[in-house]
Enzyme design. Structure first.
Site, PDB file in Angstrom:
ATOM      1  N   TYR A  34       0.861  -1.195   0.000  1.00  0.00           N
ATOM      2  CA  TYR A  34       0.000   0.000   0.000  1.00  0.00           C
ATOM      3  C   TYR A  34       0.887   1.232   0.000  1.00  0.00           C
ATOM      4  CZ  TYR A  34      -3.292   3.620   1.426  1.00  0.00           C
ATOM      5  OH  TYR A  34      -4.048   4.766   1.477  1.00  0.00           O
ATOM      6  N   GLU A  70      -3.610   7.538  -4.135  1.00  0.00           N
ATOM      7  CA  GLU A  70      -3.542   6.246  -3.463  1.00  0.00           C
ATOM      8  C   GLU A  70      -3.236   5.150  -4.478  1.00  0.00           C
ATOM      9  OE1 GLU A  70      -6.228   4.434  -0.048  1.00  0.00           O
ATOM     10  OE2 GLU A  70      -7.182   4.122  -1.993  1.00  0.00           O
TER      11      GLU A  70
END
Length: 386
Positions: free
Chosen positions: A109, A197
């Protein structure tokens, strides 16, 4: 403002970040001519909606063989995806992104965002890729590394090293990872993004780094200096009421409650919603008409609230400073009469031209419940729908 994955990946690619080859379609008739852009035998079809959780809702499909792409695409177009971010009504699939499948070895992530609390840019990195980062933060906070950077300075090498440390890259991957961090930092600042993101960021079995999924949000207040970014806006993905509100320069967000709210000032609006919840009901919206609203703007705001079929009563809470109570009152009266108001209306006025505003409401002939203060207003509006 949100944009689609395929648009975010185009921005990433233009700034040197590694993404899979892919193309977007709005109908299956476009597939044949565009397939020449892709290589390999495995492909991924991704529904393009402004919501997370697509995979669990059937919005991401792995396809083996070119001949199966059209059949799978036909099944996905028009499908309504319901995820934890769409609400119960879901979102209809109107666009698909088709890209080459990747051989995933590891998932991570990575994100960067504007951290308003510290007035810095925050990079968040974790080995827990492909899952909700909120869940990781709650259950395994030690798995998240946050690195904050002064936006007025260049990003330092030691800061980049800290960001990518959890990924345990080899030397070649480190070089590519550092380039990626620089790209994200540049995009966030130069394009007025509020969030970028990458979830997941992957290492393939061929040891390559790829941004497998991408999400970007942009600051609405930067529209005047980012026209090319705001051309990417997809109105089909936005609530029609919120679009209408923007046309009148109203700050409006639809919620799922039954009490419509009209307030001047974001802080007062939040307090109004809080006290409605305190007395056991839920607000149907956030609506800030602003400080210097005209009669027409107030009237538009009132009609906007009434257009929500879930609204069973309306609470108007105005503390007049720049906003004059008489202007507010006249706008409400005009809109209520035009809309043939049939639900309870509670009004609390205070401040500039309060006396004149109250007189307009009293002479309107409408059934309006006056409140002496916010607490009294909240009690009355909740009682009115019981």
């Amino acid at each position: 403002m949100n944009i689609h994955e395929y648009q975010a990946k185009k921005i990433l690619k233009d700034n040197g970040a590694p993404v899979s080859n892919g193309f977007v379609i709005s109908s299956t008739s476009e597939i044949e001519n565009k397939l020449i852009q892709l290589k390999g035998k495995k492909f991924v079809l991704k529904a393009q909606i402004h919501a997370g959780g697509r995979g669990k809702a059937g919005g991401i499909r792995l396809v083996e063989g070119i001949d199966r792409i059209k059949d799978e695409a036909e099944k996905m177009f028009g499908k309504v995806l319901v995820t934890h971010q769409t609400g119960p009504k879901g979102k209809e699939v109107k666009k698909l992104y088709i890209e080459e499948a990747s051989n995933i070895a590891k998932e991570f992530y990575l994100s960067c965002l504007v951290d308003r609390a510290s007035s810095k840019i925050a990079f968040i990195s974790s080995t827990k890729g492909g899952v909700d980062i909120e869940k990781v933060a709650k259950e395994n906070p030690e798995e998240i590394i946050t690195t904050k950077i002064n936006p007025t300075e260049e990003i330092k090498n030691e800061q980049i090293e800290q960001i990518i440390k959890p990924f345990n890259f080899n030397e070649e991957q480190k070089r590519e990872g550092k380039k990626l961090i620089h790209s994200l930092f540049t995009i966030l600042k130069d394009k007025d993004a509020s969030l970028i993101e990458i979830n997941p960021l992957i290492i393939t079995t061929e040891s390559k780094i790829i941004c497998l999924d991408a999400k970007m949000n942009f600051d609405d207040n930067a529209m005047f200096r980012q026209p090319e970014i705001f051309e990417l806006r997809d109105l089909n993905e936005e609530d029609p009421k919120e679009i209408e509100a923007k046309n009148y320069d109203l700050a409006y967000i639809k919620l799922n409650g039954s009490i419509g709210c009209m307030v001047n000032g974001a802080g007062l609006a939040m307090a109004t919603m809080d006290i409605i919840k305190f007395y056991g009901e839920e607000p149907a919206n956030f609506l800030d008409v602003g400080g210097g609203a005209s009669k027409e703007k107030v009237s538009a705001a009132f009609k906007l609230i009434l257009s929500d079929k879930n609204v069973k009563a309306i609470l108007i809470n105005i503390f007049g400073g720049i906003m004059r109570c008489d202007v507010l009152a006249q706008g409400v009266v005009d809109a209520a009469k035009e809309s043939e108001l049939s639900i309870p209306l509670v009004v609390r006025l205070a401040g500039t031209n309060f006396t004149e505003g109250k007189a307009i409401l009293d002479k309107s002939g409408l059934k309006i419940l006056s409140a002496s203060d916010l607490n009294d207003a909240a009690k009355k509006v909740v009682e009115a729908i019981k």
